[in-house]
Design a protein around this motif. Sequence first.
Motif, PDB file in Angstrom:
ATOM      1  N   TYR A 147      33.023  52.407  23.694  1.00  0.00           N
ATOM      2  CA  TYR A 147      33.022  53.546  24.612  1.00  0.00           C
ATOM      3  C   TYR A 147      34.309  54.353  24.421  1.00  0.00           C
ATOM      4  O   TYR A 147      35.409  53.782  24.396  1.00  0.00           O
ATOM      5  CB  TYR A 147      32.908  53.070  26.047  1.00  0.00           C
ATOM      6  CG  TYR A 147      31.496  52.647  26.413  1.00  0.00           C
ATOM      7  CD1 TYR A 147      30.937  51.491  25.878  1.00  0.00           C
ATOM      8  CD2 TYR A 147      30.713  53.424  27.265  1.00  0.00           C
ATOM      9  CE1 TYR A 147      29.631  51.120  26.182  1.00  0.00           C
ATOM     10  CE2 TYR A 147      29.411  53.063  27.577  1.00  0.00           C
ATOM     11  CZ  TYR A 147      28.883  51.905  27.038  1.00  0.00           C
ATOM     12  OH  TYR A 147      27.587  51.538  27.342  1.00  0.00           O
ATOM     13  N   TYR A 148      34.127  55.660  24.301  1.00  0.00           N
ATOM     14  CA  TYR A 148      35.247  56.565  24.057  1.00  0.00           C
ATOM     15  C   TYR A 148      35.385  57.566  25.195  1.00  0.00           C
ATOM     16  O   TYR A 148      34.385  58.127  25.671  1.00  0.00           O
ATOM     17  CB  TYR A 148      35.034  57.345  22.762  1.00  0.00           C
ATOM     18  CG  TYR A 148      34.976  56.500  21.522  1.00  0.00           C
ATOM     19  CD1 TYR A 148      33.766  56.005  21.051  1.00  0.00           C
ATOM     20  CD2 TYR A 148      36.132  56.202  20.810  1.00  0.00           C
ATOM     21  CE1 TYR A 148      33.707  55.239  19.909  1.00  0.00           C
ATOM     22  CE2 TYR A 148      36.086  55.433  19.659  1.00  0.00           C
ATOM     23  CZ  TYR A 148      34.872  54.952  19.217  1.00  0.00           C
ATOM     24  OH  TYR A 148      34.826  54.188  18.079  1.00  0.00           O
ATOM     25  N   CYS A 149      36.596  57.813  25.596  1.00  0.00           N
ATOM     26  CA  CYS A 149      36.925  58.873  26.532  1.00  0.00           C
ATOM     27  C   CYS A 149      37.234  60.141  25.721  1.00  0.00           C
ATOM     28  O   CYS A 149      37.857  60.064  24.645  1.00  0.00           O
ATOM     29  CB  CYS A 149      38.154  58.455  27.343  1.00  0.00           C
ATOM     30  SG  CYS A 149      38.756  59.662  28.527  1.00  0.00           S
ATOM     31  N   ALA A 150      36.797  61.298  26.237  1.00  0.00           N
ATOM     32  CA  ALA A 150      37.018  62.548  25.519  1.00  0.00           C
ATOM     33  C   ALA A 150      37.343  63.669  26.499  1.00  0.00           C
ATOM     34  O   ALA A 150      36.944  63.615  27.668  1.00  0.00           O
ATOM     35  CB  ALA A 150      35.779  62.910  24.711  1.00  0.00           C
ATOM     36  N   ALA A 151      38.059  64.677  25.999  1.00  0.00           N
ATOM     37  CA  ALA A 151      38.443  65.806  26.835  1.00  0.00           C
ATOM     38  C   ALA A 151      38.186  67.126  26.104  1.00  0.00           C
ATOM     39  O   ALA A 151      38.360  67.205  24.879  1.00  0.00           O
ATOM     40  CB  ALA A 151      39.931  65.710  27.208  1.00  0.00           C
ATOM     41  N   GLU A 163      41.906  54.400  26.790  1.00  0.00           N
ATOM     42  CA  GLU A 163      40.865  53.713  27.563  1.00  0.00           C
ATOM     43  C   GLU A 163      41.258  52.268  27.838  1.00  0.00           C
ATOM     44  O   GLU A 163      42.029  51.663  27.095  1.00  0.00           O
ATOM     45  CB  GLU A 163      39.526  53.710  26.805  1.00  0.00           C
ATOM     46  CG  GLU A 163      38.997  55.067  26.407  1.00  0.00           C
ATOM     47  CD  GLU A 163      39.306  55.440  24.997  1.00  0.00           C
ATOM     48  OE1 GLU A 163      38.559  56.237  24.410  1.00  0.00           O
ATOM     49  OE2 GLU A 163      40.310  54.933  24.453  1.00  0.00           O
ATOM     50  N   SER A 164      40.674  51.731  28.893  1.00  0.00           N
ATOM     51  CA  SER A 164      40.838  50.320  29.216  1.00  0.00           C
ATOM     52  C   SER A 164      39.629  49.873  30.028  1.00  0.00           C
ATOM     53  O   SER A 164      38.851  50.701  30.515  1.00  0.00           O
ATOM     54  CB  SER A 164      42.129  50.085  30.008  1.00  0.00           C
ATOM     55  OG  SER A 164      42.099  50.799  31.230  1.00  0.00           O
ATOM     56  N   GLY A 165      39.471  48.558  30.155  1.00  0.00           N
ATOM     57  CA  GLY A 165      38.432  48.032  31.025  1.00  0.00           C
ATOM     58  C   GLY A 165      37.211  47.472  30.331  1.00  0.00           C
ATOM     59  O   GLY A 165      36.317  46.946  30.990  1.00  0.00           O
ATOM     60  N   GLY A 166      37.152  47.564  29.021  1.00  0.00           N
ATOM     61  CA  GLY A 166      35.996  47.001  28.325  1.00  0.00           C
ATOM     62  C   GLY A 166      36.031  45.489  28.343  1.00  0.00           C
ATOM     63  O   GLY A 166      36.996  44.860  28.783  1.00  0.00           O
ATOM     64  N   GLY A 167      34.946  44.878  27.855  1.00  0.00           N
ATOM     65  CA  GLY A 167      34.890  43.427  27.807  1.00  0.00           C
ATOM     66  C   GLY A 167      33.489  42.920  27.614  1.00  0.00           C
ATOM     67  O   GLY A 167      32.576  43.678  27.261  1.00  0.00           O
ATOM     68  N   LEU A 168      33.329  41.623  27.842  1.00  0.00           N
ATOM     69  CA  LEU A 168      32.039  40.946  27.706  1.00  0.00           C
ATOM     70  C   LEU A 168      31.476  40.662  29.083  1.00  0.00           C
ATOM     71  O   LEU A 168      32.177  40.114  29.949  1.00  0.00           O
ATOM     72  CB  LEU A 168      32.220  39.649  26.922  1.00  0.00           C
ATOM     73  CG  LEU A 168      31.015  38.720  26.817  1.00  0.00           C
ATOM     74  CD1 LEU A 168      29.893  39.391  26.037  1.00  0.00           C
ATOM     75  CD2 LEU A 168      31.421  37.409  26.155  1.00  0.00           C
ATOM     76  N   VAL A 169      30.226  41.019  29.298  1.00  0.00           N
ATOM     77  CA  VAL A 169      29.583  40.806  30.596  1.00  0.00           C
ATOM     78  C   VAL A 169      28.126  40.439  30.363  1.00  0.00           C
ATOM     79  O   VAL A 169      27.527  40.832  29.359  1.00  0.00           O
ATOM     80  CB  VAL A 169      29.716  42.071  31.478  1.00  0.00           C
ATOM     81  CG1 VAL A 169      28.966  43.243  30.864  1.00  0.00           C
ATOM     82  CG2 VAL A 169      29.273  41.806  32.905  1.00  0.00           C
ATOM     83  N   GLN A 170      27.576  39.673  31.281  1.00  0.00           N
ATOM     84  CA  GLN A 170      26.164  39.323  31.194  1.00  0.00           C
ATOM     85  C   GLN A 170      25.295  40.482  31.667  1.00  0.00           C
ATOM     86  O   GLN A 170      25.728  41.313  32.479  1.00  0.00           O
ATOM     87  CB  GLN A 170      25.875  38.084  32.029  1.00  0.00           C
ATOM     88  CG  GLN A 170      26.438  36.795  31.433  1.00  0.00           C
ATOM     89  CD  GLN A 170      25.962  35.563  32.187  1.00  0.00           C
ATOM     90  OE1 GLN A 170      25.637  35.638  33.366  1.00  0.00           O
ATOM     91  NE2 GLN A 170      25.921  34.426  31.501  1.00  0.00           N
ATOM     92  N   ALA A 171      24.080  40.508  31.174  1.00  0.00           N
ATOM     93  CA  ALA A 171      23.127  41.524  31.616  1.00  0.00           C
ATOM     94  C   ALA A 171      23.001  41.487  33.144  1.00  0.00           C
ATOM     95  O   ALA A 171      22.952  40.404  33.739  1.00  0.00           O
ATOM     96  CB  ALA A 171      21.774  41.295  30.968  1.00  0.00           C
ATOM     97  N   GLY A 172      22.976  42.670  33.731  1.00  0.00           N
ATOM     98  CA  GLY A 172      22.926  42.784  35.179  1.00  0.00           C
ATOM     99  C   GLY A 172      24.295  42.898  35.829  1.00  0.00           C
ATOM    100  O   GLY A 172      24.396  43.207  37.024  1.00  0.00           O
ATOM    101  N   GLY A 173      25.328  42.649  35.065  1.00  0.00           N
ATOM    102  CA  GLY A 173      26.684  42.712  35.594  1.00  0.00           C
ATOM    103  C   GLY A 173      27.256  44.114  35.602  1.00  0.00           C
ATOM    104  O   GLY A 173      26.572  45.092  35.285  1.00  0.00           O
ATOM    105  N   SER A 174      28.537  44.201  35.953  1.00  0.00           N
ATOM    106  CA  SER A 174      29.212  45.493  36.082  1.00  0.00           C
ATOM    107  C   SER A 174      30.547  45.477  35.360  1.00  0.00           C
ATOM    108  O   SER A 174      31.183  44.433  35.218  1.00  0.00           O
ATOM    109  CB  SER A 174      29.464  45.807  37.564  1.00  0.00           C
ATOM    110  OG  SER A 174      28.257  45.917  38.282  1.00  0.00           O
ATOM    111  N   LEU A 175      30.948  46.664  34.931  1.00  0.00           N
ATOM    112  CA  LEU A 175      32.270  46.893  34.378  1.00  0.00           C
ATOM    113  C   LEU A 175      32.743  48.261  34.826  1.00  0.00           C
ATOM    114  O   LEU A 175      31.925  49.152  35.051  1.00  0.00           O
ATOM    115  CB  LEU A 175      32.275  46.848  32.847  1.00  0.00           C
ATOM    116  CG  LEU A 175      32.269  45.489  32.140  1.00  0.00           C
ATOM    117  CD1 LEU A 175      32.133  45.694  30.643  1.00  0.00           C
ATOM    118  CD2 LEU A 175      33.519  44.691  32.472  1.00  0.00           C
TER     119      LEU A 175
END
Length: 118
Positions: free
Chosen positions: A93-97, A6-18
Amino acid sequence: QVQLVESGGGLVQAGGSLRLSCAASGRTFSNYAMAWFRQAPGKEREFVAGISWSRSTSYTDSVKGRFTISRDSAKNMVHLQMNSLKPEDTAVYYCAARYHGTRTYDYWGQGTQVTVSS
């Protein structure tokens, strides 16, 4: 074996997007249903969204209308677009298959942290 990263996580303010991404390798990607799970501190891991080999999707109620799962079979990737984020979305957040036709997710990534500040 299927390897998931996985990639793309981080810190964001409420209302934002990731946008989270999951790179899959090891087996024929199209044979697997994919999903995103999350686990918040002190809570059990929960299903967030899933996508089948035929691209049918499902979501937990709390993210419907805000999150979108998609898969790119050419690149062996799964994405989770998360909009209108809320502090309660904070989790690993985890990706699963799981192999098509089975019920158990047998393959998991290492997880990526998503933190939503209020």
